[in-house]
Design a protein around this motif. Sequence first.
Motif, PDB file in Angstrom:
ATOM      1  N   ARG A  94       4.011  10.217  -7.586  1.00  0.00           N
ATOM      2  CA  ARG A  94       4.867  10.366  -8.652  1.00  0.00           C
ATOM      3  C   ARG A  94       3.994  10.741  -9.745  1.00  0.00           C
ATOM      4  O   ARG A  94       4.569  11.480 -10.577  1.00  0.00           O
ATOM      5  N   ALA A  95       3.010   9.957 -10.030  1.00  0.00           N
ATOM      6  CA  ALA A  95       2.098  10.152 -11.357  1.00  0.00           C
ATOM      7  C   ALA A  95       1.554  11.669 -11.200  1.00  0.00           C
ATOM      8  O   ALA A  95       1.372  12.150 -12.297  1.00  0.00           O
ATOM      9  N   GLY A  96       1.161  12.086  -9.929  1.00  0.00           N
ATOM     10  CA  GLY A  96       0.840  13.352  -9.939  1.00  0.00           C
ATOM     11  C   GLY A  96       1.652  14.427 -10.250  1.00  0.00           C
ATOM     12  O   GLY A  96       1.406  15.447 -10.937  1.00  0.00           O
ATOM     13  N   ARG A  97       2.979  14.262  -9.988  1.00  0.00           N
ATOM     14  CA  ARG A  97       3.857  15.316 -10.300  1.00  0.00           C
ATOM     15  C   ARG A  97       4.662  15.140 -11.726  1.00  0.00           C
ATOM     16  O   ARG A  97       4.979  16.184 -12.300  1.00  0.00           O
ATOM     17  N   ASP A  98       4.364  13.849 -12.274  1.00  0.00           N
ATOM     18  CA  ASP A  98       4.846  13.603 -13.650  1.00  0.00           C
ATOM     19  C   ASP A  98       3.893  12.762 -14.443  1.00  0.00           C
ATOM     20  O   ASP A  98       3.691  11.599 -14.537  1.00  0.00           O
ATOM     21  N   PRO A  99       2.838  13.705 -14.940  1.00  0.00           N
ATOM     22  CA  PRO A  99       1.806  12.991 -15.674  1.00  0.00           C
ATOM     23  C   PRO A  99       2.071  12.214 -16.772  1.00  0.00           C
ATOM     24  O   PRO A  99       1.471  10.990 -17.042  1.00  0.00           O
ATOM     25  N   GLU A 118       0.893  -1.208   0.072  1.00  0.00           N
ATOM     26  CA  GLU A 118       0.008   0.145  -0.002  1.00  0.00           C
ATOM     27  C   GLU A 118       0.843   1.267  -0.118  1.00  0.00           C
ATOM     28  O   GLU A 118       0.406   2.495  -0.486  1.00  0.00           O
ATOM     29  N   GLN A 119       2.097   1.255   0.727  1.00  0.00           N
ATOM     30  CA  GLN A 119       2.710   2.268   0.795  1.00  0.00           C
ATOM     31  C   GLN A 119       3.643   2.520  -0.694  1.00  0.00           C
ATOM     32  O   GLN A 119       3.324   3.779  -1.220  1.00  0.00           O
ATOM     33  N   LEU A 120       3.687   1.820  -1.426  1.00  0.00           N
ATOM     34  CA  LEU A 120       4.275   1.633  -2.748  1.00  0.00           C
ATOM     35  C   LEU A 120       3.014   2.329  -3.783  1.00  0.00           C
ATOM     36  O   LEU A 120       3.395   3.029  -4.442  1.00  0.00           O
ATOM     37  N   LEU A 121       1.980   2.008  -3.641  1.00  0.00           N
ATOM     38  CA  LEU A 121       0.987   2.229  -4.497  1.00  0.00           C
ATOM     39  C   LEU A 121       0.937   4.010  -4.017  1.00  0.00           C
ATOM     40  O   LEU A 121       0.510   4.672  -5.038  1.00  0.00           O
ATOM     41  N   VAL A 122       0.842   4.490  -2.846  1.00  0.00           N
ATOM     42  CA  VAL A 122       0.663   5.876  -2.454  1.00  0.00           C
ATOM     43  C   VAL A 122       1.697   6.336  -3.128  1.00  0.00           C
ATOM     44  O   VAL A 122       1.787   7.290  -3.813  1.00  0.00           O
ATOM     45  N   GLU A 123       3.076   6.086  -3.251  1.00  0.00           N
ATOM     46  CA  GLU A 123       4.413   6.534  -3.690  1.00  0.00           C
ATOM     47  C   GLU A 123       4.048   6.833  -5.164  1.00  0.00           C
ATOM     48  O   GLU A 123       4.324   7.716  -5.459  1.00  0.00           O
ATOM     49  N   GLY A 124       3.607   5.659  -5.768  1.00  0.00           N
ATOM     50  CA  GLY A 124       3.208   5.732  -7.194  1.00  0.00           C
ATOM     51  C   GLY A 124       2.222   6.616  -7.594  1.00  0.00           C
ATOM     52  O   GLY A 124       2.592   7.279  -8.550  1.00  0.00           O
ATOM     53  N   ARG A 125       1.265   6.728  -6.979  1.00  0.00           N
ATOM     54  CA  ARG A 125       0.126   7.867  -7.367  1.00  0.00           C
ATOM     55  C   ARG A 125       0.770   9.143  -6.953  1.00  0.00           C
ATOM     56  O   ARG A 125       0.447  10.150  -7.778  1.00  0.00           O
TER      57      ARG A 125
END
Length: 214
Positions: free
Chosen positions: A206-211, A197-204
Motif C-alpha cells: 500500500r505504501a508503494g502505491r500511495d507514497p 507478516e502478511q499485514l506487513l507485506v500488505e502495508g508495504r
Amino acid sequence: MSSNGPLPLIVSSPSGAGKTTLTRRLMADVSDLVFSVSHTTRQPRPGEQHGREYYFVTAEQFESQIARDQFLEWAEVHHSLYGTARSELDRAREARGIIFDIDHQGARQIKCAVPHAVAVFILPPSMDVLLERLRGRASEDEATVQARFRVARNEIAHYGMFDYVLRNDDLDAATTQLVAIFRAEECRRRRAAALAEQLLVEGRRRAGRDPGSG
C-alpha cells in the motif's frame, strides 16, 4: 482457525481426576473444536458408543494398524491397547482446535510428533477423593480399582512433562482455567506470526502505491 491450523491441546490426568468431564466442558465453551477419538481394545462401558468415546476394536485390528504405522501414538494401559490414529489430525484440519484426551505415555508421543501441541495435566483434589471416584464406578471390582489407583500414582509422577498443571477441586474453576489456557495459547506469537507478516507485506504494498500514506 489460526493460519497455523488447529491448536492441538492434550488433556491428561490419572483415571478419575476428571479430564473427560473437563474436556466436554471446554468443548461446550469454545466453538469449533474437534475431539480426537482414540482406538482401544477394551470393552465399552455402559453408555459408551463406538466412534464417540472410542473406536472399539479387537487386538488383532489394533495390531494390524500398528504394523501399517497408522497411529500417531499408542500404548498399553490396564492390559488394554489405546491409540490415536494419524487420520484424526486430518479430520480436524479445518477446526479451531483438536483435543486429545490421553495418558502421559500418549502425551509424550504426541508432543514428539507434534512439537507445538500444548499439554495440560489435571490433578485430583486429593488421593482419597480419587480413590472414592474410582470406587464409584460400579462397572469395576475392587482389584481393578486398586490397580487403577496404583497407575494413578505413577501418572501423577509425570506431571513435569506438561506445560500446565491444574487441580480439579472445583469443577467450575477448573473449567475456567482450562478455557483460559486454550484461549491464551491461541494468541501465542508463533501462531500469529504468519498473519502479522502478511499485514506487513500488505502495508508495504500500500505504501508503494500511495507514497503519501507513510
